[in-house]
Design an enzyme around this catalytic site. Sequence first.
Site, short mmCIF file in Angstrom:
data_model
loop_
_atom_site.label_atom_id
_atom_site.label_comp_id
_atom_site.label_asym_id
_atom_site.label_seq_id
_atom_site.Cartn_x
_atom_site.Cartn_y
_atom_site.Cartn_z
N HIS A 44 -74.69 40.49 83.84
CA HIS A 44 -74.09 39.40 84.52
C HIS A 44 -73.54 39.94 85.83
O HIS A 44 -72.51 39.06 86.32
CB HIS A 44 -73.09 38.59 83.68
CG HIS A 44 -73.70 37.80 82.38
ND1 HIS A 44 -74.34 36.49 82.57
CD2 HIS A 44 -73.79 38.03 81.27
CE1 HIS A 44 -74.75 35.95 81.59
NE2 HIS A 44 -74.57 36.91 80.75
N ASP B 74 -71.46 40.73 77.40
CA ASP B 74 -72.32 39.62 76.49
C ASP B 74 -73.89 39.85 77.25
O ASP B 74 -73.82 40.07 78.55
CB ASP B 74 -71.91 38.28 76.47
CG ASP B 74 -71.77 37.90 77.98
OD1 ASP B 74 -71.21 38.28 78.78
OD2 ASP B 74 -71.91 36.54 78.36
N GLU B 75 -74.79 39.76 76.49
CA GLU B 75 -76.28 39.32 77.07
C GLU B 75 -76.45 40.51 78.00
O GLU B 75 -76.87 40.23 79.19
CB GLU B 75 -76.14 37.95 77.76
CG GLU B 75 -75.81 36.64 76.76
CD GLU B 75 -75.92 35.51 77.42
OE1 GLU B 75 -76.34 34.53 76.81
OE2 GLU B 75 -75.34 35.25 78.55
N VAL B 76 -76.53 41.71 77.67
CA VAL B 76 -77.11 42.70 78.28
C VAL B 76 -78.34 42.94 78.26
O VAL B 76 -78.89 43.26 77.21
CB VAL B 76 -76.06 44.08 78.09
CG1 VAL B 76 -76.36 45.26 78.99
CG2 VAL B 76 -74.59 43.65 78.15
N GLU C 95 -70.64 40.99 71.51
CA GLU C 95 -71.98 42.10 71.44
C GLU C 95 -70.86 43.69 71.59
O GLU C 95 -71.52 44.67 71.47
CB GLU C 95 -72.48 42.12 72.92
CG GLU C 95 -73.54 40.80 72.78
CD GLU C 95 -73.19 39.56 73.36
OE1 GLU C 95 -71.88 39.35 73.16
OE2 GLU C 95 -73.99 39.07 74.07
#
Length: 683
Positions: free
Chosen positions: A241, A304-306, A356
């Site tokens: 992000h 998050d969301e890597v 995460e």
Amino acid sequence: MKNPALLLLICGTAWTAPALMPLPAHVSLGEGKLTIDSSFSAHISGYSDRRLEAAVARLTAKISRQTGVPFTGGEKSALVIECREGGAEYPSVDEDESYRLEVTRGAAHLSAATVTGALRGMETFSQLIAADADSFSVPAIDIQDRPRFPWRGLLVDVARHWMPIPVIERNLDAMAAVKLNVFHWHLSDDQGFRVESKVFPKLHQLGSDGHFYTHADVRRVVDYARGRGIRVVPEFDVPGHTTSWLVGYPELASAPGPFHIERKWGIFEPTLDPTREEVYTFLDGFVGEMASLFPDEYFHIGGDEVLDREWRDNSAIQAFCKKNGFKNSGELHAYFNRRLQAVLRKHGKKMIGWDEVLSPGLAAGTVIQSWRGQQSLAEAARKGYRGILSYGYYLDHMDSATFHYKVDPLSGQASQLTSDQAARILGGEACMWSEYVTEETVDSRLWPRAAVVAERLWSPASATDIESMYARLEITSRWLDWSGVQHRSGYPRMLERIAGGPTNPALQLLAETVEAQGIGGRQDSRQYRSDIPLNRFVDAARPESESVRCVSETLARALADPAQHRQEIDELRRVFNEWSGNHARLRPWISRSFLLREVAPLSEDLSRAGTIGLKALQYLESGERAPAQWLAEQTAEMTRMEQPRAEVVLAAARPVKTLLDAVSKASLGAGQAPKTGSRGNDK
Ligand code: ACM
């Protein structure tokens, strides 16, 4: 409170018990009331400081706005506020927020251990004020209150859509009104970097399209929040992000640039390179700068969301992983977190991250924010970490208040925890991600539903009565107006813009019978980007239709015993008639505005639903058997109408479908539907 005649009124205004939200820990109602008139005043007794004085002045001004009564400062004081001490200079997670509020015929007395406790009690006092037959008043009452959880937050994403300071401040006021105490400020994402950095100025200069908070802005917001007993936890999301960081500093990336501010929504590949020392030197300088701006002991690092494609495709990164024995990208991410944690520690901050980041080697004291399920919260607590819950509290999903109310941080897997483990669960945060939310619409997506999350986190776990929740929510929603949030006042203006003309009652009625879809219902339907305007019907429509919920409640009572509920049947007939005639009223407007054209099928369906409802009501009333084919055709129609169109759901289809089901059951029972006396149909 269970009197059915009264319930009919609740879906309007009348609720006889004090409409407090969040519900206090202990309430005992007394006899009589304290009148609020122009002689009202509030005084501090004993300990005082600037924060308390400012809060008392705000309370008096708010009560004056709420009642329209100018206060002339009478001799006698109606509310005496007594604190034992000031409490922490900046609010902390283990602050004592308890208070006692005793109201009698003559006066009110608010006592608290700390100023923060007094702030909570002052909001309760303001919420207790209502108009009665003679005057504004507060009922005689004794409230002893304290929160169930110490961390009761609200995340606002200002990266996807920019939120100016007045939007933040009015929402801080609304947060304080319902006793939320953590403002989680999501300050950077692929689509924007929103804080001035004097150390690395290309972050905001190249990463923000000119929409960023200066240091003075940040200090102002932190101070504003502190004055209201609210902590401000900044989030700078790394290592994923991070596209907006890399526009100015491409050398931090895991792949060659150049990079551009992301305009689309989703999860993107640009990622910081965790293998390079320069990245940690940069983060050290950056965290050092931000640590001095944000006094909170916690610093949110996202995590998050890597996406790991850039890591997998980069031979130097892969060589680093091999040399360090990392078997996969998860282990590289864990290494990054450990390095970042050392940076935070150096600057006196504790780490909080999305679930995460839960991986071996995290320091004790890390807070895990669960968003992918309740299981990670329980797992974190078992491993000795503290945690907060956001799964189930994503307000941008546009779920109902009931849905959010039923999510408890100590339910699900957390219900199996020992008491020591459960004590590590600090609370939760409602989240407002802003892909489909702008500064114009954010209030209506937050309120009033954030208030039910606030209640879940403040009130005893036993507060689970949905009927009571909605009755109080409806009143709380109106009371929140006095805090300055525009969840109710902004909506007619948007409808006027859509209609391209003055207030249009037919459009308003249609908007009140639909429900806007959340992120899940919007992301696939068209190619949304940050430069696409959010000025459509769906953006004006609210997440949950108050008027349709009332119709459903009225219908439930009518169906329970039609013979005893003539008043409800009359009310349903009135509503269905209104729906039935609405499209004829709206039709002339539809072709005049490009923003209105897409609502035509919905408008036709609302009228059709009204007509079907009227006919079904006639069968219910008369006890006449409905023809099977008619039932099958109308049920199919209602099923079709329940499908989203123009990114909204026609909520009005729900009660009509329920009514058809009831008529269908009665008809199958060979004409045994109870008779209420034939009144015929209005049509
Ligand atoms: C998240 O919703 N990606 C934390």
